[in-house]
Design a protein around this motif. Structure first.
Motif, mmCIF file in Angstrom:
data_model
loop_
_atom_site.group_PDB
_atom_site.id
_atom_site.type_symbol
_atom_site.label_atom_id
_atom_site.label_comp_id
_atom_site.label_asym_id
_atom_site.label_seq_id
_atom_site.Cartn_x
_atom_site.Cartn_y
_atom_site.Cartn_z
ATOM 1 N N GLU A 211 -2.725 -8.518 -15.790
ATOM 2 C CA GLU A 211 -2.538 -7.943 -14.461
ATOM 3 C C GLU A 211 -2.708 -6.429 -14.509
ATOM 4 O OE1 GLU A 211 0.886 -10.997 -15.096
ATOM 5 O OE2 GLU A 211 -0.025 -9.334 -16.193
ATOM 6 N N SER A 212 -3.079 -5.866 -13.372
ATOM 7 C CA SER A 212 -3.169 -4.421 -13.243
ATOM 8 C C SER A 212 -3.025 -4.040 -11.775
ATOM 9 C CB SER A 212 -4.497 -3.889 -13.792
ATOM 10 O OG SER A 212 -5.595 -4.399 -13.057
ATOM 11 N N GLY A 213 -2.832 -2.761 -11.521
ATOM 12 C CA GLY A 213 -2.775 -2.269 -10.154
ATOM 13 C C GLY A 213 -1.391 -1.975 -9.620
ATOM 14 N N GLY A 214 -0.361 -2.248 -10.405
ATOM 15 C CA GLY A 214 0.988 -1.966 -9.955
ATOM 16 C C GLY A 214 1.262 -0.479 -9.903
ATOM 17 N N GLY A 215 2.359 -0.126 -9.256
ATOM 18 C CA GLY A 215 2.730 1.265 -9.141
ATOM 19 C C GLY A 215 3.738 1.479 -8.043
ATOM 20 N N LEU A 216 3.868 2.724 -7.636
ATOM 21 C CA LEU A 216 4.797 3.109 -6.585
ATOM 22 C C LEU A 216 4.059 3.189 -5.262
ATOM 23 C CD1 LEU A 216 7.625 4.154 -5.720
ATOM 24 C CD2 LEU A 216 6.806 6.444 -6.302
ATOM 25 N N VAL A 217 4.608 2.565 -4.248
ATOM 26 C CA VAL A 217 4.006 2.592 -2.925
ATOM 27 C C VAL A 217 5.101 2.750 -1.880
ATOM 28 C CG1 VAL A 217 4.061 0.070 -2.698
ATOM 29 C CG2 VAL A 217 2.431 1.397 -1.342
ATOM 30 N N GLN A 218 4.798 3.455 -0.823
ATOM 31 C CA GLN A 218 5.761 3.646 0.251
ATOM 32 C C GLN A 218 5.761 2.437 1.178
ATOM 33 O OE1 GLN A 218 5.058 7.154 2.623
ATOM 34 N NE2 GLN A 218 7.179 7.238 3.325
ATOM 35 N N ALA A 219 6.921 2.106 1.694
ATOM 36 C CA ALA A 219 7.019 1.011 2.651
ATOM 37 C C ALA A 219 6.043 1.241 3.800
ATOM 38 C CB ALA A 219 8.443 0.901 3.179
ATOM 39 N N GLY A 220 5.322 0.192 4.154
ATOM 40 C CA GLY A 220 4.333 0.304 5.210
ATOM 41 C C GLY A 220 2.943 0.655 4.717
ATOM 42 N N GLY A 221 2.833 0.974 3.441
ATOM 43 C CA GLY A 221 1.543 1.283 2.852
ATOM 44 C C GLY A 221 0.836 0.027 2.399
ATOM 45 N N SER A 222 0.031 0.156 1.355
ATOM 46 C CA SER A 222 -0.671 -1.003 0.825
ATOM 47 C C SER A 222 -0.914 -0.831 -0.663
ATOM 48 C CB SER A 222 -1.997 -1.229 1.556
ATOM 49 O OG SER A 222 -2.894 -0.158 1.341
ATOM 50 N N LEU A 223 -1.085 -1.952 -1.326
ATOM 51 C CA LEU A 223 -1.324 -1.964 -2.758
ATOM 52 C C LEU A 223 -2.089 -3.234 -3.095
ATOM 53 C CD1 LEU A 223 -0.451 -0.180 -5.245
ATOM 54 C CD2 LEU A 223 1.359 -1.863 -5.611
ATOM 55 N N ARG A 224 -2.998 -3.138 -4.032
ATOM 56 C CA ARG A 224 -3.771 -4.298 -4.442
ATOM 57 C C ARG A 224 -3.605 -4.547 -5.933
ATOM 58 N NH1 ARG A 224 -10.380 -5.241 -4.216
ATOM 59 N NH2 ARG A 224 -10.299 -7.460 -3.648
ATOM 60 N N LEU A 225 -3.117 -5.715 -6.270
ATOM 61 C CA LEU A 225 -2.964 -6.107 -7.653
ATOM 62 C C LEU A 225 -4.165 -6.946 -8.080
ATOM 63 C CD1 LEU A 225 0.797 -7.178 -7.788
ATOM 64 C CD2 LEU A 225 -0.203 -4.885 -7.957
ATOM 65 N N SER A 226 -4.585 -6.759 -9.319
ATOM 66 C CA SER A 226 -5.699 -7.512 -9.857
ATOM 67 C C SER A 226 -5.245 -8.325 -11.051
ATOM 68 C CB SER A 226 -6.834 -6.573 -10.290
ATOM 69 O OG SER A 226 -7.363 -5.866 -9.198
ATOM 70 N N CYS A 227 -5.848 -9.471 -11.215
ATOM 71 C CA CYS A 227 -5.579 -10.331 -12.349
ATOM 72 C C CYS A 227 -6.908 -10.740 -12.949
ATOM 73 C CB CYS A 227 -4.782 -11.564 -11.907
ATOM 74 S SG CYS A 227 -4.549 -12.807 -13.193
#
Length: 125
Positions: free
Chosen positions: A6-22
């Motif tokens: 897995e990759s793509g984790g991190g810190l994100v603000q509520a209401g934002g967006s984040l994409r994790l990859s596997c």
């Protein structure tokens, strides 16, 4: 034998967006059942989303339905978790899992034979 990363984790603000990859190894990736699970401190590992195989059914936990979306790119052997409008309660270590053969339901972590090491997602308010 399948390797899952897995990759793509991190810190994100509520209401934002984040994409994790596997990324998963294997010549028959399109036939694998793929799932995302998460585990918060002091909590049991819980189901997030899964797809039984490339052309199969998609499942989402009620807590993430409408906010998270899974997709897969068979040409790249990748499985994605798009996290839109994440909430602080989504904070957890997220794990990707793969199964070559499903003998129990895809929402059960015991259905999967191969697991990644996890990627931390932290959502701030």
């Amino acid at each position: 034998q399948v390797q899952v990363v897995e990759s793509g984790g991190g810190l994100v603000q509520a209401g934002g967006s984040l994409r994790l990859s596997c990324a998963a190894s294997g010549r028959t990736f399109s036939s694998y059942a793929m799932g995302w699970f998460r585990q918060a401190p002091g909590k049991e590992r819980e189901f997030v989303a899964a797809r039984t195989w490339s052309g199969g059914s998609t499942y989402y936990a009620d807590s993430v339905k409408g906010r998270f979306t899974i997709s897969r790119d068979n040409a790249k052997n990748k499985f994605y978790l798009q996290m839109n409008s994440p909430k602080p309660e989504d904070t957890a270590v997220y794990y990707c899992a793969a199964a070559q053969v499903l003998r129990i339901g895809p929402l059960d972590p015991n259905a999967y034979d191969y697991w990644g090491q996890g990627t931390q997602v932290t959502v701030s308010s």
